[in-house]
Design a protein around this motif. Structure first.
Motif, short mmCIF file in Angstrom:
data_model
loop_
_atom_site.label_atom_id
_atom_site.label_comp_id
_atom_site.label_asym_id
_atom_site.label_seq_id
_atom_site.Cartn_x
_atom_site.Cartn_y
_atom_site.Cartn_z
N VAL A 168 -95.63 -8.21 38.73
CA VAL A 168 -95.09 -7.89 37.30
C VAL A 168 -96.64 -7.51 36.32
O VAL A 168 -97.67 -8.06 36.77
CB VAL A 168 -94.49 -9.17 36.68
CG1 VAL A 168 -93.22 -9.60 37.37
CG2 VAL A 168 -95.34 -10.47 36.62
N THR A 169 -96.40 -6.95 35.33
CA THR A 169 -97.40 -6.64 34.64
C THR A 169 -97.46 -7.24 33.30
O THR A 169 -96.47 -7.20 32.75
CB THR A 169 -97.44 -4.94 34.28
OG1 THR A 169 -97.21 -4.45 35.79
CG2 THR A 169 -98.90 -4.47 33.79
N ILE A 170 -98.33 -7.97 32.69
CA ILE A 170 -98.37 -8.53 31.48
C ILE A 170 -99.17 -7.74 30.70
O ILE A 170 -100.42 -7.37 31.05
CB ILE A 170 -99.07 -10.04 31.70
CG1 ILE A 170 -98.30 -10.86 32.56
CG2 ILE A 170 -99.05 -10.44 30.20
CD1 ILE A 170 -98.93 -12.40 32.66
N PRO A 171 -98.51 -7.05 29.65
CA PRO A 171 -99.30 -6.32 28.74
C PRO A 171 -100.39 -7.14 28.11
O PRO A 171 -100.56 -8.28 27.74
CB PRO A 171 -98.41 -6.02 27.50
CG PRO A 171 -97.12 -6.41 28.15
CD PRO A 171 -97.16 -7.47 29.00
N GLU A 172 -101.66 -6.46 28.45
CA GLU A 172 -103.05 -7.24 27.73
C GLU A 172 -103.03 -7.40 26.27
O GLU A 172 -102.31 -6.89 25.64
CB GLU A 172 -104.01 -6.12 28.18
CG GLU A 172 -105.38 -6.86 27.84
CD GLU A 172 -106.43 -6.63 28.71
OE1 GLU A 172 -106.30 -5.63 29.46
OE2 GLU A 172 -107.64 -7.34 28.82
N GLY A 173 -103.29 -8.66 26.08
CA GLY A 173 -103.34 -9.37 24.70
C GLY A 173 -102.13 -9.67 24.07
O GLY A 173 -102.01 -10.01 22.92
N ALA A 174 -101.10 -9.69 24.96
CA ALA A 174 -99.60 -9.86 24.47
C ALA A 174 -99.49 -11.55 24.92
O ALA A 174 -99.63 -11.72 26.16
CB ALA A 174 -98.64 -9.03 25.34
N GLY A 175 -99.13 -12.47 23.98
CA GLY A 175 -99.05 -13.79 24.23
C GLY A 175 -97.71 -13.98 23.92
O GLY A 175 -96.65 -13.54 24.31
N ASP A 176 -97.55 -15.45 23.59
CA ASP A 176 -96.05 -15.90 23.44
C ASP A 176 -95.49 -15.65 22.12
O ASP A 176 -94.30 -15.53 22.04
CB ASP A 176 -96.02 -17.41 23.46
CG ASP A 176 -96.47 -17.79 24.84
OD1 ASP A 176 -96.16 -17.35 25.77
OD2 ASP A 176 -97.40 -18.80 24.98
N PHE A 177 -96.19 -14.79 21.24
CA PHE A 177 -95.80 -14.44 20.16
C PHE A 177 -94.87 -13.09 20.16
O PHE A 177 -95.28 -12.33 20.29
CB PHE A 177 -96.92 -14.34 18.82
CG PHE A 177 -96.39 -13.84 17.71
CD1 PHE A 177 -95.35 -14.47 16.95
CD2 PHE A 177 -97.31 -13.23 16.51
CE1 PHE A 177 -95.09 -14.28 15.87
CE2 PHE A 177 -96.92 -12.86 15.33
CZ PHE A 177 -95.68 -13.52 14.86
N ARG A 178 -93.50 -13.57 20.23
CA ARG A 178 -92.56 -12.36 20.39
C ARG A 178 -91.20 -12.62 19.85
O ARG A 178 -90.96 -13.63 19.66
CB ARG A 178 -92.59 -11.98 21.82
CG ARG A 178 -92.46 -13.04 22.70
CD ARG A 178 -92.49 -12.39 24.25
NE ARG A 178 -93.93 -12.42 24.73
CZ ARG A 178 -94.19 -11.61 25.67
NH1 ARG A 178 -93.22 -10.80 26.18
NH2 ARG A 178 -95.54 -11.62 26.14
#
Ligand code: UDP
Ligand code: MG
Length: 339
Positions: A168-178
């Motif tokens: 899986v790819t985690i988008p860079e700079g994306a955290g739990d704020f969503r």
């Protein structure tokens, strides 16, 4: 605070006795955040009220040692749109988010930190994109100014490694704020694993995702609980939960080393046949023994890492325990002290 209520929002207030479905749930994990509670709600509530939809705020109090719960209870008793889950002890942020998702009633759920590092104003953009059909809208931090140099480097290294070994790819700079659509929330709730690396799980589920940029803010009060060591453990957890490469790469190493030593053995044999047995072997022997011994220990350690996880999973303990709730069905009385 209630003076700001529009008639529309007021009429759609859910009450504890008759919980109505609401459109939006905001999940907030709290751990030793007593100094920031008032400021958080002062900023968050007007934003939510301005959205013109029914909402609830679900606070998960994660075993704080200060008066965070008492403060949350007071705001929740004054405003039925605010509900509180109190953990029996500190279970960690990932588990707090999981508990929030389990209890959220909204058609969409926003996850955000409770220390005002995540600007609540962004929720309006989340909701706009959600209405356009996106099922997950994550916030991507533009800059990392609030982080130390060491933390920036460590997180860069983590993303690189994660991309390298995980499917899986985690988008860079994306955290739990969503923001998560109900479909995504149901998918996450259906995942049985105890190891809750939320960022990974949220990428794993897929769905129609999009990101928006934002600037992370300074903590309003208190200090971060994530030091470098904790982040390292967290990163290890993420890698091991989302990749079998650490487990499998040793067989590749093994193949490589067998091949090389096979060739070397052949070379030694030929040399001995051609020139007699005069090859000094002590240094190479010593190096090989020590190197392979070290490698085997590392391998064992990694197997232990996975075995430990299997052990945790098979115990089937509950992920968290609630000691008190405010604004939920079957509330336990929380104010026995008379204070
Ligand atoms: N938090 C939590 N449980 C913990 C540690 C942190 O619920 O064991 C919450 C904390 O209250 C905050 C959020 O998780 O709302 C992020 O934590 P923190 O600000 O310490 O981390 P950072 O922003 O530095 O990553
Ligand atoms: Mg923070």
């Amino acid at each position: 605070m209630n003076v700001l209520l529009t008639a529309d929002v007021a009429s759609s207030r859910p009450t504890a006795a008759h919980p109505e479905p609401c459109v939006l749930t905001v999940v907030l994990p709290f751990h030793n955040e007593q100094a920031g509670v008032a400021a958080l709600f002062a900023r968050l509530m007007p934003v939510l009220e301005g959205l013109g939809l029914s909402f609830e705020v679900l606070c998960v109090e994660d075993g704080s040692r200060d008066a965070t719960f008492e403060k949350l209870r007071d705001v929740a008793l004054a405003d039925p749109r605010i509900r509180v889950l109190r953990f029996a002890r500190n279970f960690g942020k990932e588990v707090a988010l999981t508990a929030g998702l389990n209890h959220a009633r909204g058609e969409a759920v926003v996850l955000m930190d409770s220390d005002l590092q995540h600007p609540p104003e962004l929720i309006a953009d989340f909701v706009r994109l959600w209405r356009e059909g996106w099922q997950m809208v994550y916030a991507q931090r533009r800059r990392r100014d609030t982080d130390s140099a060491a933390r920036k480097m460590a997180s860069g290294a983590f993303y690189w490694l994660f991309r390298l070994v995980s499917e899986v790819t985690i988008p860079e700079g994306a955290g739990d704020f969503r923001l998560l659509d109900r479909k995504v929330v149901d998918a996450l709730n259906a995942m049985p694993e105890r190891s809750r690396f939320m960022k990974g799980l949220m990428s794993w589920v897929g769905f129609r995702q999009t990101g928006i940029d934002y600037d992370v803010e300074q903590r309003f009060a208190g200090r971060s609980t994530f030091n470098l060591w904790k982040l390292f453990l967290f990163a290890m957890d993420g890698l091991v939960s989302f990749s079998n490469v650490p487990l499998r790469m040793w067989s590749w190493f093994g193949f490589g080393i067998s091949a090389i030593s096979g060739l070397y053995g052949l070379f030694v044999l030929l040399w001995a046949l051609l020139h007699g047995r005069d090859l000094p072997g002590y240094t190479s022997l010593f190096t090989a023994v020590v190197f392979l011994g070290g490698l085997q220990l590392v391998t064992l350690g990694i197997i232990g890492e996975y075995l430990g996880r299997v052990h945790t999973e098979v115990k089937r303990r509950p992920l968290y325990l609630l000691s008190d709730t405010v604004g939920l069905d079957g509330d336990t009385p929380v104010d026995r002290s008379g204070a």
